[in-house]
Design a protein around this motif. Structure first.
Motif, mmCIF file in Angstrom:
data_model
loop_
_atom_site.group_PDB
_atom_site.id
_atom_site.type_symbol
_atom_site.label_atom_id
_atom_site.label_comp_id
_atom_site.label_asym_id
_atom_site.label_seq_id
_atom_site.Cartn_x
_atom_site.Cartn_y
_atom_site.Cartn_z
ATOM 1 N N ASP A 27 100.830 40.169 -45.523
ATOM 2 C CA ASP A 27 99.991 40.280 -47.528
ATOM 3 C C ASP A 27 101.591 39.812 -47.743
ATOM 4 O OD1 ASP A 27 97.418 40.346 -46.348
ATOM 5 O OD2 ASP A 27 97.445 42.125 -46.968
ATOM 6 N N ASP A 28 101.665 39.080 -49.361
ATOM 7 C CA ASP A 28 102.858 39.473 -49.726
ATOM 8 C C ASP A 28 103.094 40.494 -50.278
ATOM 9 O OD1 ASP A 28 103.636 36.199 -50.142
ATOM 10 O OD2 ASP A 28 102.261 36.105 -51.390
ATOM 11 N N GLY A 29 104.167 41.091 -50.653
ATOM 12 C CA GLY A 29 104.139 42.395 -51.160
ATOM 13 C C GLY A 29 104.280 43.912 -50.304
ATOM 14 N N ALA A 30 103.895 43.694 -48.739
ATOM 15 C CA ALA A 30 104.072 44.032 -47.795
ATOM 16 C C ALA A 30 105.180 45.369 -47.478
ATOM 17 C CB ALA A 30 103.500 43.974 -46.400
ATOM 18 N N ASN A 31 104.900 46.518 -47.464
ATOM 19 C CA ASN A 31 106.692 46.950 -47.530
ATOM 20 C C ASN A 31 107.304 46.555 -45.501
ATOM 21 O OD1 ASN A 31 108.413 49.317 -48.474
ATOM 22 N ND2 ASN A 31 107.657 50.800 -47.452
ATOM 23 N N CYS A 63 106.545 38.300 -37.659
ATOM 24 C CA CYS A 63 104.893 38.538 -37.797
ATOM 25 C C CYS A 63 104.579 37.421 -38.932
ATOM 26 C CB CYS A 63 104.717 39.817 -37.942
ATOM 27 S SG CYS A 63 105.197 41.046 -39.443
ATOM 28 N N SER A 64 104.798 37.082 -40.354
ATOM 29 C CA SER A 64 103.756 36.805 -40.776
ATOM 30 C C SER A 64 104.635 35.861 -41.619
ATOM 31 C CB SER A 64 104.419 37.360 -42.384
ATOM 32 O OG SER A 64 105.276 37.756 -42.399
ATOM 33 N N GLY A 65 106.496 35.554 -41.646
ATOM 34 C CA GLY A 65 106.232 33.679 -41.521
ATOM 35 C C GLY A 65 107.124 34.478 -42.899
ATOM 36 N N VAL A 82 110.733 44.120 -49.099
ATOM 37 C CA VAL A 82 109.128 43.808 -49.417
ATOM 38 C C VAL A 82 109.028 42.443 -48.344
ATOM 39 C CG1 VAL A 82 108.082 44.977 -51.305
ATOM 40 C CG2 VAL A 82 108.875 42.956 -51.714
ATOM 41 N N GLN A 83 108.352 42.124 -48.002
ATOM 42 C CA GLN A 83 108.062 40.621 -47.828
ATOM 43 C C GLN A 83 107.520 39.909 -49.087
ATOM 44 O OE1 GLN A 83 106.280 40.552 -43.880
ATOM 45 N NE2 GLN A 83 104.083 40.769 -44.694
#
Length: 148
Positions: A27-31, A63-65, A82-83
């Motif tokens: 997810d966007d905003g994941a810590n 894991c997310s790109g 964040v990512q």
């Protein structure tokens, strides 16, 4: 400076813990925080030059790109890291990697001028990663180790 490119783990010199996306989220905003080495893609970062001559890079979580980013492009000390969906033109996703020797670097956010930092010199798994002014602390130094 030798151009960095490829996949790396980033280990805090202070704690020996790895830069990690919480829960291997997509997810966007994941810590992003530090965690014990566990061999997952949440701890592998794909490093790509934005401007290698200037030492600027983006780091994407395998894991997310998604890219390592400062939340809301904040410039204040203590802003959360964040990512977020990768946008190489976004200054808050560009990091100046400065070699200190022996595979150790500081990562300075191009937007804020602040360093990637483990909050309050924490050594526990789950301690948050933020940006903070440069203070030469080991919690602002990261060992990059190549992975396949």
């Amino acid at each position: 400076m030798t151009e960095l490119k490829g996949s790396y783990t980033l280990t805090s010199v202070k704690s020996g813990k790895l830069l990690d996306v919480a829960g291997a989220s997509k997810d966007d905003g994941a810590n992003v925080y530090q965690w014990d080495a566990n061999g997952t893609d949440a701890q592998i970062w794909d490093v790509s030059p934005v401007d290698a001559a200037a030492g600027l890079y983006t780091l994407r979580a395998r894991c997310s790109g998604k890219a390592l980013d400062v939340a809301d492009s904040a410039t204040a000390d203590g802003a959360d890291v964040v990512q977020w969906t990768a946008d190489p033109a976004r200054a808050s996703q560009q990091w100046l990697l400065t070699p200190l020797g022996d595979g150790v670097y500081t990562l300075k956010n191009h937007n804020s001028g602040k360093l990637l930092d483990v909050y309050d010199n924490g050594t526990a798994a789950g301690t948050n990663v933020i940006q903070w002014f440069a203070n030469n602390g080991d919690n602002q130094k990261w060992r990059l180790a190549p992975v396949k």
